[in-house]
Motif scaffolding. Structure first.
Motif, PDB file in Angstrom:
ATOM      1  N   ALA A  14       0.801  -1.219   0.000  1.00 43.98           N
ATOM      2  CA  ALA A  14       0.000   0.000   0.000  1.00 43.98           C
ATOM      3  C   ALA A  14       0.838   1.275   0.000  1.00 43.98           C
ATOM      4  CB  ALA A  14      -0.954  -0.006   1.197  1.00 43.98           C
ATOM      5  N   GLY A  15       1.770   1.415   0.905  1.00 42.50           N
ATOM      6  CA  GLY A  15       2.478   2.678   1.052  1.00 42.50           C
ATOM      7  C   GLY A  15       3.586   2.843   0.029  1.00 42.50           C
ATOM      8  N   GLY A  16       4.136   4.052  -0.032  1.00 41.36           N
ATOM      9  CA  GLY A  16       5.299   4.299  -0.872  1.00 41.36           C
ATOM     10  C   GLY A  16       6.564   4.328  -0.036  1.00 41.36           C
ATOM     11  N   LEU A  17       6.704   3.340   0.820  1.00 43.85           N
ATOM     12  CA  LEU A  17       7.784   3.361   1.800  1.00 43.85           C
ATOM     13  C   LEU A  17       9.080   2.792   1.228  1.00 43.85           C
ATOM     14  CD1 LEU A  17       5.121   3.491   3.503  1.00 43.85           C
ATOM     15  CD2 LEU A  17       6.363   2.287   5.295  1.00 43.85           C
ATOM     16  N   PRO A  18      10.209   3.482   1.464  1.00 43.79           N
ATOM     17  CA  PRO A  18      11.501   2.888   1.132  1.00 43.79           C
ATOM     18  C   PRO A  18      11.779   1.679   2.022  1.00 43.79           C
ATOM     19  CG  PRO A  18      11.688   5.256   1.505  1.00 43.79           C
ATOM     20  CD  PRO A  18      10.333   4.832   2.000  1.00 43.79           C
ATOM     21  N   THR A  19      12.734   0.860   1.613  1.00 41.49           N
ATOM     22  CA  THR A  19      13.057  -0.310   2.428  1.00 41.49           C
ATOM     23  C   THR A  19      13.943   0.110   3.598  1.00 41.49           C
ATOM     24  OG1 THR A  19      13.884  -2.569   2.377  1.00 41.49           O
ATOM     25  CG2 THR A  19      15.076  -0.972   1.028  1.00 41.49           C
ATOM     26  N   PRO A  20      13.553  -0.181   4.835  1.00 43.04           N
ATOM     27  CA  PRO A  20      14.279   0.354   5.989  1.00 43.04           C
ATOM     28  C   PRO A  20      15.652  -0.264   6.211  1.00 43.04           C
ATOM     29  CG  PRO A  20      12.508  -1.108   6.698  1.00 43.04           C
ATOM     30  CD  PRO A  20      12.335  -0.917   5.228  1.00 43.04           C
ATOM     31  N   GLU A  21      15.888  -1.479   5.706  1.00 40.14           N
ATOM     32  CA  GLU A  21      17.181  -2.105   5.968  1.00 40.14           C
ATOM     33  C   GLU A  21      18.338  -1.398   5.268  1.00 40.14           C
ATOM     34  OE1 GLU A  21      15.326  -4.874   2.748  1.00 40.14           O
ATOM     35  OE2 GLU A  21      14.646  -3.618   4.420  1.00 40.14           O
ATOM     36  N   LEU A  22      18.030  -0.511   4.331  1.00 38.49           N
ATOM     37  CA  LEU A  22      19.085   0.233   3.635  1.00 38.49           C
ATOM     38  C   LEU A  22      19.332   1.615   4.244  1.00 38.49           C
ATOM     39  CD1 LEU A  22      18.443  -0.669  -0.122  1.00 38.49           C
ATOM     40  CD2 LEU A  22      20.041  -1.709   1.504  1.00 38.49           C
ATOM     41  N   PHE A  23      18.610   1.977   5.274  1.00 38.84           N
ATOM     42  CA  PHE A  23      18.903   3.242   5.937  1.00 38.84           C
ATOM     43  C   PHE A  23      20.314   3.170   6.536  1.00 38.84           C
ATOM     44  CE2 PHE A  23      14.113   3.763   7.026  1.00 38.84           C
ATOM     45  CZ  PHE A  23      13.860   4.139   5.720  1.00 38.84           C
ATOM     46  N   PRO A  24      21.177   4.158   6.295  1.00 43.81           N
ATOM     47  CA  PRO A  24      22.570   4.094   6.786  1.00 43.81           C
ATOM     48  C   PRO A  24      22.675   4.505   8.252  1.00 43.81           C
ATOM     49  CG  PRO A  24      22.248   6.099   5.513  1.00 43.81           C
ATOM     50  CD  PRO A  24      20.939   5.344   5.440  1.00 43.81           C
ATOM     51  N   VAL A  25      22.176   3.664   9.120  1.00 42.18           N
ATOM     52  CA  VAL A  25      22.040   4.022  10.538  1.00 42.18           C
ATOM     53  C   VAL A  25      23.393   4.321  11.176  1.00 42.18           C
ATOM     54  CG1 VAL A  25      21.275   3.207  12.791  1.00 42.18           C
ATOM     55  CG2 VAL A  25      19.896   2.722  10.766  1.00 42.18           C
ATOM     56  N   GLU A  26      24.396   3.475  10.924  1.00 43.50           N
ATOM     57  CA  GLU A  26      25.698   3.687  11.556  1.00 43.50           C
ATOM     58  C   GLU A  26      26.346   4.982  11.070  1.00 43.50           C
ATOM     59  OE1 GLU A  26      26.842   1.925  14.101  1.00 43.50           O
ATOM     60  OE2 GLU A  26      24.903   0.883  13.954  1.00 43.50           O
ATOM     61  N   ILE A  62      24.766   7.586  10.050  1.00 44.96           N
ATOM     62  CA  ILE A  62      24.008   8.698  10.620  1.00 44.96           C
ATOM     63  C   ILE A  62      24.396   8.923  12.080  1.00 44.96           C
ATOM     64  CG2 ILE A  62      21.678   9.398  11.316  1.00 44.96           C
ATOM     65  CD1 ILE A  62      20.704   8.149   8.675  1.00 44.96           C
ATOM     66  N   LYS A  63      24.664   7.851  12.804  1.00 44.63           N
ATOM     67  CA  LYS A  63      25.168   8.015  14.177  1.00 44.63           C
ATOM     68  C   LYS A  63      26.441   8.856  14.182  1.00 44.63           C
ATOM     69  CE  LYS A  63      23.513   3.592  16.079  1.00 44.63           C
ATOM     70  NZ  LYS A  63      23.973   2.285  16.627  1.00 44.63           N
ATOM     71  N   GLU A  64      27.326   8.564  13.224  1.00 40.32           N
ATOM     72  CA  GLU A  64      28.598   9.272  13.167  1.00 40.32           C
ATOM     73  C   GLU A  64      28.404  10.737  12.778  1.00 40.32           C
ATOM     74  OE1 GLU A  64      32.796   9.924  13.216  1.00 40.32           O
ATOM     75  OE2 GLU A  64      31.385   8.593  14.235  1.00 40.32           O
ATOM     76  N   VAL A  65      27.574  11.000  11.772  1.00 41.14           N
ATOM     77  CA  VAL A  65      27.401  12.399  11.363  1.00 41.14           C
ATOM     78  C   VAL A  65      26.657  13.188  12.436  1.00 41.14           C
ATOM     79  CG1 VAL A  65      27.510  11.874   8.904  1.00 41.14           C
ATOM     80  CG2 VAL A  65      25.285  11.981  10.022  1.00 41.14           C
ATOM     81  N   ASN A  66      25.772  12.539  13.166  1.00 43.31           N
ATOM     82  CA  ASN A  66      25.102  13.218  14.270  1.00 43.31           C
ATOM     83  C   ASN A  66      26.120  13.635  15.327  1.00 43.31           C
ATOM     84  OD1 ASN A  66      23.787  12.627  17.235  1.00 43.31           O
ATOM     85  ND2 ASN A  66      22.371  13.725  15.892  1.00 43.31           N
ATOM     86  N   PHE A  80      17.574   8.632   0.614  1.00 45.88           N
ATOM     87  CA  PHE A  80      18.310   8.645   1.875  1.00 45.88           C
ATOM     88  C   PHE A  80      17.405   8.120   2.981  1.00 45.88           C
ATOM     89  CE2 PHE A  80      20.587  11.144   5.342  1.00 45.88           C
ATOM     90  CZ  PHE A  80      21.693  10.316   5.348  1.00 45.88           C
ATOM     91  N   CYS A  81      16.716   9.008   3.701  1.00 43.58           N
ATOM     92  CA  CYS A  81      15.847   8.570   4.803  1.00 43.58           C
ATOM     93  C   CYS A  81      14.622   9.474   4.874  1.00 43.58           C
ATOM     94  CB  CYS A  81      16.582   8.646   6.140  1.00 43.58           C
ATOM     95  SG  CYS A  81      18.118   7.708   6.207  1.00 43.58           S
ATOM     96  N   PRO A  82      13.417   8.905   4.808  1.00 44.74           N
ATOM     97  CA  PRO A  82      12.213   9.739   4.850  1.00 44.74           C
ATOM     98  C   PRO A  82      11.955  10.383   6.201  1.00 44.74           C
ATOM     99  CG  PRO A  82      11.626   7.411   4.818  1.00 44.74           C
ATOM    100  CD  PRO A  82      13.105   7.481   4.591  1.00 44.74           C
ATOM    101  N   GLY A  83      12.496   9.800   7.275  1.00 45.77           N
ATOM    102  CA  GLY A  83      12.232  10.332   8.601  1.00 45.77           C
ATOM    103  C   GLY A  83      12.783  11.724   8.836  1.00 45.77           C
ATOM    104  N   TYR A  84      13.789  12.110   8.067  1.00 48.01           N
ATOM    105  CA  TYR A  84      14.303  13.476   8.181  1.00 48.01           C
ATOM    106  C   TYR A  84      13.298  14.508   7.666  1.00 48.01           C
ATOM    107  CZ  TYR A  84      19.182  12.432   9.428  1.00 48.01           C
ATOM    108  OH  TYR A  84      20.320  12.053  10.076  1.00 48.01           O
ATOM    109  N   ARG A  85      12.417  14.112   6.741  1.00 46.39           N
ATOM    110  CA  ARG A  85      11.433  14.999   6.121  1.00 46.39           C
ATOM    111  C   ARG A  85      12.099  16.230   5.505  1.00 46.39           C
ATOM    112  NH1 ARG A  85       9.077  12.979   3.970  1.00 46.39           N
ATOM    113  NH2 ARG A  85       7.311  14.372   3.701  1.00 46.39           N
ATOM    114  N   ILE A  86      13.140  16.009   4.723  1.00 47.33           N
ATOM    115  CA  ILE A  86      13.840  17.103   4.061  1.00 47.33           C
ATOM    116  C   ILE A  86      13.724  16.923   2.553  1.00 47.33           C
ATOM    117  CG2 ILE A  86      16.058  18.242   3.663  1.00 47.33           C
ATOM    118  CD1 ILE A  86      14.888  18.834   6.411  1.00 47.33           C
TER     119      ILE A  86
END
Length: 387
Positions: free
Chosen positions: A25-37, A39-43, A231-237
């Motif tokens: 249903a949704g237009g969601l990207p696949t979450p396993e490809l989010f670069p979490v590690e 993003i931790k570093e850039v944060n 990249f990541c939809p959660g940023y909403r940018i």
């Protein structure tokens, strides 16, 4: 407010939160490809290097290094000729659509759109009291001759909204000639074009094409983009690019809405782009989605009954299904939900003037391969009961 209604996708997504539901249903990207590690570093780096700045207000236009990267990226990928002053950072490309309505539309104005078109754009524009005229659309894009006939006979036409690359909901892509024709018509008749481009980088095969904006000589064409799909939809940018005078109007509209986008989110994305290779990341996304697209097509070819047709997109996140005319996709959805399968019916969602109840959209980006195959097999069995 009485003219607005809830997003059909958002309502369906409430059902799909159940873990047993296989959702197309949704237009969601696949979450396993989010670069979490990463993003931790850039944060960490952003807070260490510029923490007080990252946590403070910033300008409405957005973080300058990020706007510079966007302008250069669009020039390279889409054939545009932009600088940072042509760019406004928005809360996803969705906010850019809402601001477009605020800038351009008065009650009774007419927006021309593809048939079908993106349902959240319909909602964004409809809030300003506009009407929609759907332009016949084929495998190459909007019928420009039909568009010109309407423009020359209807003085209420204010804007044209299009998604030329891997269109939502159909997955179709406009030909180069249709892009040039639309830009030429905009130049000739003076209407605004709002070119929505959230999926343009997600091409699996074929040739990358210039944006309609690349052929703009009068400043009538605006082009949106977003980090949500690459990249990541959660940023909403996201962003909107256009003539500097128009962007100034958008800045005023945004100041009356939310003042600015999240400062630290913009800085973190800019830091990621500085330290990491976004192209390698996008390549991973493309390959994953290509595999899932291929699997979805093969499964539908094998298990969907005769008389059901579907698009074969060259990129993006969606495929479009057309059923025999006597079948209502909403009734199919009811039966599908009993089998824990979800999708979005086409009629009423993607057609602003209704009709076309025998259509629906599926997303192939979000579910892992095993669930795509299982879900489409189940959906094929449900469809057999309607044929």
């Amino acid at each position: 407010m009485s003219g607005l209604r809830a997003s059909e996708i958002r309502e369906i997504l409430k059902v799909t939160e159940r873990p047993e539901v296989i959702s197309f249903a949704g237009g969601l990207p696949t979450p396993e490809l989010f670069p979490v590690e990463a993003i931790k570093e850039v944060n960490r780096l952003v807070l260490e290097e510029a923490g007080t700045k990252a946590l403070q207000y910033t300008t409405t236009e957005g973080f300058p290094p990020l706007r510079k990267w966007i302008a250069e990226r669009m020039n390279k990928q889409l054939g545009t000729h932009l600088d940072p002053d042509h760019i406004l950072i928005t809360h996803g490309s969705q906010q850019a659509l809402g601001l477009s309505g605020k800038v351009f539309l008065d009650e009774g104005d007419v927006v021309l759109c593809e048939s079908p078109t993106y349902l959240a754009a319909i909602s964004a524009f409809r809030a300003y009291g506009c009407e929609f005229i759907e332009i016949p659309t084929d495998e190459e894009g909007m019928d420009i001759e039909a568009l010109e006939k309407i423009v020359t006979t209807n003085d209420k036409v204010k804007a044209v909204y299009v998604i030329p690359d891997f269109q939502n909901p159909t997955g179709r892509t406009w030909s180069l000639e249709r892009r040039k024709q639309l830009a030429a018509a905009s130049r000739k008749y003076g209407f605004v074009v709002i070119e929505d481009n959230p999926y343009g980088e997600l091409r699996f095969e074929g040739e990358f094409l210039p944006a309609v904006k690349a052929f703009d000589t009068e400043g009538n064409i605006l082009c949106t983009g977003t980090f949500s799909k690459i990249f990541c939809p959660g940023y909403r940018i996201g962003w909107i690019a256009g003539d500097k005078e128009l962007i100034r109007k958008y800045v005023l509209a945004k100041q009356g809405t939310d003042l600015q986008c999240n400062t630290i989110a913009q800085m973190e994305i800019a830091k990621y782009l500085e330290l990491y290779n976004i192209d390698e990341h996008i390549d991973k996304i493309r390959e994953t989605y290509r595999i899932r697209r291929d699997l979805a097509i093969r499964t539908m070819e094998q298990y969907f009954p005769e008389g059901v047709t579907f698009t074969r997109p060259e990129g993006g996140l969606f495929a479009w299904i057309e059923l025999p005319a006597h079948i209502n996709a909403r009734e199919v959805l009811e039966k599908s939900l009993e089998e824990n399968i979800a999708f979005v019916p086409g009629g009423g969602s993607f057609f602003p003037n209704g009709g076309h109840e025998n259509t629906f959209r599926i997303n192939f980006s979000n579910m892992p391969e095993a669930r795509i195959e299982e879900g489409l097999q189940r959906l094929g069995k449900v469809l057999e009961g309607f044929i």
